[in-house]
Enzyme design. Sequence first.
Site, PDB file in Angstrom:
ATOM      1  N   SER A  88      -1.255  -2.596  -2.594  1.00 49.58           N
ATOM      2  CA  SER A  88      -0.600  -3.504  -2.543  1.00 49.58           C
ATOM      3  C   SER A  88      -0.277  -3.773  -0.646  1.00 49.58           C
ATOM      4  O   SER A  88      -0.895  -3.734   0.124  1.00 49.58           O
ATOM      5  CB  SER A  88       0.638  -3.457  -2.783  1.00 49.58           C
ATOM      6  OG  SER A  88       1.219  -4.675  -3.039  1.00 49.58           O
ATOM      7  N   HIS A 194       2.042 -10.835  -6.106  1.00 42.46           N
ATOM      8  CA  HIS A 194       0.079 -10.499  -6.364  1.00 42.46           C
ATOM      9  C   HIS A 194       0.452 -11.829  -7.738  1.00 42.46           C
ATOM     10  O   HIS A 194      -0.505 -11.349  -8.946  1.00 42.46           O
ATOM     11  CB  HIS A 194       0.235  -9.726  -7.066  1.00 42.46           C
ATOM     12  CG  HIS A 194       0.305  -8.086  -6.332  1.00 42.46           C
ATOM     13  ND1 HIS A 194      -1.072  -8.422  -4.986  1.00 42.46           N
ATOM     14  CD2 HIS A 194       1.072  -7.936  -5.625  1.00 42.46           C
ATOM     15  CE1 HIS A 194       0.022  -7.212  -3.909  1.00 42.46           C
ATOM     16  NE2 HIS A 194       0.872  -6.446  -4.560  1.00 42.46           N
TER      17      HIS A 194
END
Length: 301
Positions: A88, A194
């Site tokens: 991430s 996301h």
Amino acid sequence: MIGFVFPGQGTVRVGMGGWLRREGAAAPVWECAEELFGESVARLCARGPLARLVDTEHAQPAVTVCNLAGLAVLRARGYEPDIVAGHSVGELSALCAAGVLDEAETLRLVATRSALMAELPGHGVMSSVLGLPVERVEELAAESSRPGQPLVVGLDNAREQVVVSGHPEALERFAASADGARSIVALKVGHAFHSPLMAGAVDAWAEAVRAAPLKPPRLPVVPNVTGEPTTDLGTITDALIEQLVARVQWTRTMNELSTVEGCVEVGDSKSLTGMFRTVGVRCVSMSTPAVLRSLPAGGVR
């Protein structure tokens, strides 16, 4: 060959980065962060309060500073990776390790990313789902979604270790139908990272990324959205932008790194180390200075 992997936002905790704050090689990183953010990131990591530390706008810079401090310590001892990846927001730390960004620009982009994400309406949720294959989670998430209420696999972390991300009502439907799951645990986040609910930040994020002084990488990078090693700067740039709304392909990333001799989880976390264990890859964590004794003598590369 050795891989450096960098953790993301979910690893923050009060006290993080303790021994890294005492390392002289890492001092310039902490000083740069304080100049950029106008407050002591070191103090926030050390003392909290937790509510402020876990907030998106502070969590992403905090974990990145710890990542870059760990990288500085490794470099001072002669260690350089052969391949890098980051989970991430950790992908930005990986780009720094690959020479795509310098430390100051990495921190600036992380500050921009975290601010853009924090500014979005906070109605998204995320939950960890254990005990179901990602294909089944995909099916259930699609069945639980409605127009304006998406739910997707946000992170494919490891075998039967998935995070879903999206609208709270869609997650409620998902939880009611996921009978085979071993557990479904809500994550302490204020947004659906996301997922399509991050779309409102993409244009500004793309502008920031394309305006940054990115350089071709010195070594392969494994972007989250592809899970495949690349040295192509265009691919890396596009993937970094898309990552805001796209799935983190961490299982695929770990499989790509299965050919290296071992990995170092750079920063102050053991989360990726545990994930790599599920695919049989040796990974050591920098959560204690003892890791330096387990690396090859004299540095690598």
